[in-house]
Design a protein around this motif. Structure first.
Motif, short mmCIF file in Angstrom:
data_model
loop_
_atom_site.label_atom_id
_atom_site.label_comp_id
_atom_site.label_asym_id
_atom_site.label_seq_id
_atom_site.Cartn_x
_atom_site.Cartn_y
_atom_site.Cartn_z
N GLN A 77 0.88 -1.18 0.14
CA GLN A 77 0.07 -0.13 0.15
C GLN A 77 0.88 1.21 0.05
OE1 GLN A 77 -3.42 -0.01 -0.54
NE2 GLN A 77 -3.28 -2.38 -0.68
N PHE A 78 1.92 1.40 0.75
CA PHE A 78 2.83 2.41 0.84
C PHE A 78 3.36 2.56 -0.67
CE2 PHE A 78 6.69 4.78 1.60
CZ PHE A 78 6.04 5.91 2.36
N ALA A 79 4.14 1.72 -1.27
CA ALA A 79 4.47 1.53 -2.67
C ALA A 79 3.62 2.10 -3.49
CB ALA A 79 5.12 0.21 -3.22
N ARG A 80 2.20 1.73 -3.43
CA ARG A 80 1.16 2.33 -4.39
C ARG A 80 0.94 3.85 -4.18
NH1 ARG A 80 -3.78 -1.49 -4.11
NH2 ARG A 80 -2.05 -2.89 -4.93
N HIS A 81 1.14 4.17 -2.72
CA HIS A 81 0.88 5.58 -2.35
C HIS A 81 1.81 6.62 -3.04
CE1 HIS A 81 -0.37 8.80 0.58
NE2 HIS A 81 0.89 8.97 0.73
N VAL A 82 3.19 5.98 -3.03
CA VAL A 82 4.13 6.90 -3.59
C VAL A 82 4.71 6.60 -5.09
CG1 VAL A 82 5.14 7.20 -1.22
CG2 VAL A 82 6.16 5.13 -2.87
N GLY A 83 3.63 5.69 -5.58
CA GLY A 83 4.11 5.29 -7.26
C GLY A 83 5.10 4.55 -7.48
N VAL A 84 5.59 3.78 -6.72
CA VAL A 84 6.78 2.84 -7.00
C VAL A 84 6.57 1.25 -7.06
CG1 VAL A 84 8.39 4.39 -6.58
CG2 VAL A 84 7.66 2.91 -4.84
N PRO A 85 7.27 0.42 -7.75
CA PRO A 85 6.88 -0.98 -7.77
C PRO A 85 7.64 -1.77 -6.48
CG PRO A 85 8.90 -0.48 -9.30
CD PRO A 85 8.13 1.09 -8.55
N VAL A 86 7.02 -2.82 -6.24
CA VAL A 86 7.75 -3.58 -5.25
C VAL A 86 8.38 -4.69 -6.18
CG1 VAL A 86 7.07 -5.37 -3.42
CG2 VAL A 86 6.02 -3.18 -3.60
N ASP A 87 9.80 -5.01 -5.71
CA ASP A 87 10.39 -5.97 -6.66
C ASP A 87 11.20 -7.04 -5.32
OD1 ASP A 87 11.59 -7.59 -8.44
OD2 ASP A 87 13.41 -5.96 -8.34
N ASN A 88 10.86 -8.27 -5.50
CA ASN A 88 11.44 -9.31 -4.41
C ASN A 88 10.98 -8.61 -3.02
OD1 ASN A 88 12.63 -11.78 -3.91
ND2 ASN A 88 14.77 -10.67 -3.95
N ASP A 89 9.88 -8.31 -2.47
CA ASP A 89 9.58 -7.96 -1.44
C ASP A 89 10.23 -6.49 -1.02
OD1 ASP A 89 7.28 -9.92 -0.90
OD2 ASP A 89 8.76 -11.21 -0.43
#
Length: 327
Positions: free
Chosen positions: A16-28
């Motif tokens: 949710q935080f990654a979505r909030h700042v607009g960046v992807p999650v890679d390998n957790d």
């Protein structure tokens, strides 16, 4: 920057935080975008009911994280480890303006998910903290308690509202440091991290197990906010001993309720908490080497330096003069 969420059992902070700042999650792992600062947030899951999120970053603006009370209730327990290099602001309302940490007094917070909280992390300072989320049945199975005190009974039973603070031991700080420096490309890194997270829990619950067994009183967000305010009143001027009646008036509580909730939350009576903070401040000042023992004693309100020396030795095993010269 403000990030607000509700503490539901299935909430995933990293996603949710990654979505909030607009960046992807890679390998957790999420890398902090350059526009916001530098660093990362990493999640490790040891099952759907046991996770840790590691935060290591420096931001260009203040970060305010608001956890909203989840009224539906669930058995999620949140354990927050903050290895501070700067003062931490924690509040249980919408206005975090009270410093929690002093000097290197890092915070460990254990809370049920029905309390709201707001934490402000200052810009341009290194932020390092970890959050463990664990469900009651999983925690209970890991601890395998035989004769738990009331604190551990409260945490490992369903339906309780609680907030406990503990000081962070040197062992805990070292564990967190080692976890932060681990090469996650190592094939056994996940196994190593699971062991270390359980070590963190062991150290914390060993501390909590030493607390006196007393009847637990459920706590709400308003009570938590008042207690934090009282704590800061106590340590705001360490040259003046706290007066229970005055603190009770500030907290809008009876003296009995204030004494019980304070000891329940912080693990110490109001006066003992004051004395501990007093000695920690004395140790800090002596380590700086800029004041004599007498100056430190008088600054902290001691008119009898022999009494100051005896009390300091009781806490640190050394007289103030020897402690100062050995620092």
């Amino acid at each position: 920057m403000i990030f607000s969420f509700s503490a539901t059992a299935d909430f995933d902070f990293l996603t949710q935080f990654a979505r909030h700042v607009g960046v992807p999650v890679d390998n957790d792992t999420m890398l902090i975008p350059e526009a916001l600062g530098q660093g990362y947030i990493r999640r490790l899951a040891f099952g759907a009911d046991f996770k840790i999120t590691l935060h290591h970053y420096t931001l260009k603006e203040d970060l305010i994280i608001k956890r909203n009370c989840f009224e539906g209730g669930n058995d999620l327990i949140t354990i927050f480890f903050y290895s501070n290099e700067q003062s931490l602001e924690i509040a249980f309302d919408n206005n975090p303006n009270v410093l929690f940490s002093q000097r290197d007094d890092s915070a460990v917070q254990v809370t049920s998910n029905d309390l709201s909280s707001t934490i402000r992390f200052p810009a341009k300072h290194k932020i390092s903290y970890a959050v463990i989320g664990v469900m009651v049945p999983r925690l209970k199975s890991m601890l395998t308690l035989r004769k738990p005190n009331t604190i551990l009974q409260t945490i490992t039973s369903s339906g309780n509202s609680f907030l406990f603070f503990e000081s962070m031991t040197a062992e805990t700080k070292l564990l967190l440091k080692n976890m932060a420096s681990l090469n996650m490309d190592d094939s056994l890194s996940h196994f190593y991290m699971q062991i270390k997270v359980q070590e963190l829990l062991y150290v914390l619950f060993h501390q909590l197990s030493k607390r006196e067994s007393t009847t637990h009183q459920n706590i709400n967000s308003a009570d938590a906010e008042r207690l934090l305010h009282i704590r800061n009143e106590i340590i705001g001027d360490l040259s003046v001993p706290p007066v229970l009646g005055e603190l009770a008036h500030i907290a809008a509580m009876s003296e009995t309720k204030l004494k019980q909730l304070f000891k329940q939350t912080f693990g110490s009576s109001i006066y003992n908490y004051f004395q501990q903070a007093r000695m920690e401040e004395a140790a800090f000042l002596l380590k700086q080497g800029r004041r004599s023992v007498a100056e430190v004693g008088y600054e902290l309100g001691f008119t009898n330096l022999s009494h100051f020396s005896r009390l300091f030795e009781k806490h640190y095993g050394l007289k103030p003069k020897r402690f100062s010269s050995s620092s």
